[in-house]
Design a protein around this motif. Structure first.
Motif, mmCIF file in Angstrom:
data_model
loop_
_atom_site.group_PDB
_atom_site.id
_atom_site.type_symbol
_atom_site.label_atom_id
_atom_site.label_comp_id
_atom_site.label_asym_id
_atom_site.label_seq_id
_atom_site.Cartn_x
_atom_site.Cartn_y
_atom_site.Cartn_z
ATOM 1 N N ILE A 1 25.490 35.504 40.730
ATOM 2 C CA ILE A 1 26.853 34.947 40.122
ATOM 3 C C ILE A 1 28.006 35.809 40.315
ATOM 4 O O ILE A 1 29.084 35.434 40.528
ATOM 5 N N GLN A 2 27.656 37.082 40.268
ATOM 6 C CA GLN A 2 28.777 37.906 40.292
ATOM 7 C C GLN A 2 29.308 38.159 41.886
ATOM 8 O O GLN A 2 30.371 38.492 41.785
ATOM 9 N N ARG A 3 28.459 37.890 42.795
ATOM 10 C CA ARG A 3 28.881 38.152 44.218
ATOM 11 C C ARG A 3 29.136 36.798 44.854
ATOM 12 O O ARG A 3 29.472 36.597 45.920
ATOM 13 N N TRP A 4 28.811 35.770 43.902
ATOM 14 C CA TRP A 4 28.954 34.253 44.310
ATOM 15 C C TRP A 4 28.340 34.156 45.861
ATOM 16 O O TRP A 4 28.797 33.646 46.504
ATOM 17 N N ASP A 5 26.950 34.423 45.712
ATOM 18 C CA ASP A 5 26.128 34.308 46.726
ATOM 19 C C ASP A 5 24.709 34.055 46.386
ATOM 20 O O ASP A 5 23.977 34.773 45.880
ATOM 21 N N PHE B 1 22.788 27.900 39.553
ATOM 22 C CA PHE B 1 23.771 28.499 40.213
ATOM 23 C C PHE B 1 24.501 27.451 40.812
ATOM 24 O O PHE B 1 25.624 27.486 40.925
ATOM 25 N N VAL C 1 28.377 26.532 40.348
ATOM 26 C CA VAL C 1 29.432 26.255 41.707
ATOM 27 C C VAL C 1 29.962 24.891 41.885
ATOM 28 O O VAL C 1 31.224 24.809 41.693
ATOM 29 N N ASP D 1 33.948 24.055 41.272
ATOM 30 C CA ASP D 1 34.641 23.288 42.206
ATOM 31 C C ASP D 1 35.506 21.955 41.756
ATOM 32 O O ASP D 1 36.496 21.553 42.277
ATOM 33 N N GLN E 1 39.854 32.705 40.961
ATOM 34 C CA GLN E 1 39.619 34.261 40.825
ATOM 35 C C GLN E 1 39.243 34.486 39.362
ATOM 36 O O GLN E 1 38.359 35.061 39.084
ATOM 37 N N LYS F 1 35.759 32.798 38.259
ATOM 38 C CA LYS F 1 34.806 33.684 39.015
ATOM 39 C C LYS F 1 34.640 34.942 37.987
ATOM 40 O O LYS F 1 33.581 35.623 37.773
ATOM 41 N N SER G 1 31.636 36.257 35.852
ATOM 42 C CA SER G 1 30.715 37.299 36.017
ATOM 43 C C SER G 1 30.760 38.452 34.996
ATOM 44 O O SER G 1 29.575 39.081 34.592
#
Length: 228
Positions: free
Chosen positions: A24-28, A43, A47, A51, A68, A71, A75
């Protein structure tokens, strides 16, 4: 948010939750590729939600800033939950002051407010920057208060009630001070979320966990006629 809450509280191991927090914190999503499918579903739902908000917000030119901020607040939200999960895993009862810092994230208060701001005409650079400046960067509050100050449970209840009253005074003062500068619907959103939280947990109950406490309120709102 309820699903995320339950995942951190009940369903995930510390190792799994650490990886979910990093995702979640790194969006990955690659951080949770090895985990059960429900972690990926959580997750992906986050997303998809962002979106959708960005798509609804696309016309006002602030989509990058909105994304931004969203996110960043998510985080912060995930970090609060992993902190609480570590406390529970370690059997650690934090001080009341430590608890308040982490609980400010896990109530989702900031996240919900940012999402409200992001939807519609309120998602301006000035409003988002103002809200970011206001931010303060799993034992119960009562237990933490008892530990820090050596209070009995009753003394802790009275201390927290006074604390809540003082926060309401601060909030009401800031509301009146800012009403000429910040759009009123945003200020109303912040105050109304606080009112919801107070209603849900009044008298140190928990209407989310114990839904029976909701019964009389639902009856009064939806079923019992109002005599005029």
């Amino acid at each position: 948010m309820t699903i995320v809450d339950d995942t951190y509280d009940v369903y995930g191991t510390i190792k799994e939750l650490e990886l979910l927090t990093q995702a979640i914190q790194r969006w990955d999503i690659s951080y949770i590729e090895s985990l059960p499918e429900y972690f990926k579903a959580i997750f992906n739902s986050i997303v998809e939600l962002l979106d959708e908000i960005i798509e609804l917000n696309a016309g006002n030119g602030e989509s990058d800033l909105v994304l931004q901020c969203l996110k960043q607040t998510l985080s912060h939200y995930a970090q609060g939950y992993i902190d609480e999960a570590r406390w529970c895993h370690e059997g650690y009862i934090p001080t009341y002051d430590e608890y308040k810092v982490v609980a400010s994230a896990t109530t989702a208060y900031q996240t919900l407010t940012i999402m409200f701001i992001a939807l519609g005409e309120f998602a301006t650079k000035e409003t988002l920057h103002w809200f970011e400046q206001q931010r303060e960067h799993a034992a119960s509050a009562v237990e933490c208060c008892m530990k820090q100050y050596g209070f009995s449970e009753e003394e802790a209840h009275e201390f927290i009630k006074k604390d809540i009253n003082n926060y309401w005074k601060d909030m009401n003062e800031e509301y009146l001070k800012l009403i000429e500068y910040i759009p009123r619907p945003i200020l109303d959103c912040i105050v109304n979320l606080a009112r919801i939280c107070e209603f849900l947990y009044t008298n140190f109950g928990d209407k989310i966990t114990d839904c029976a406490l909701f019964k009389d309120h639902i009856m009064a709102l939806l079923l019992d006629p109002v005599v005029v």
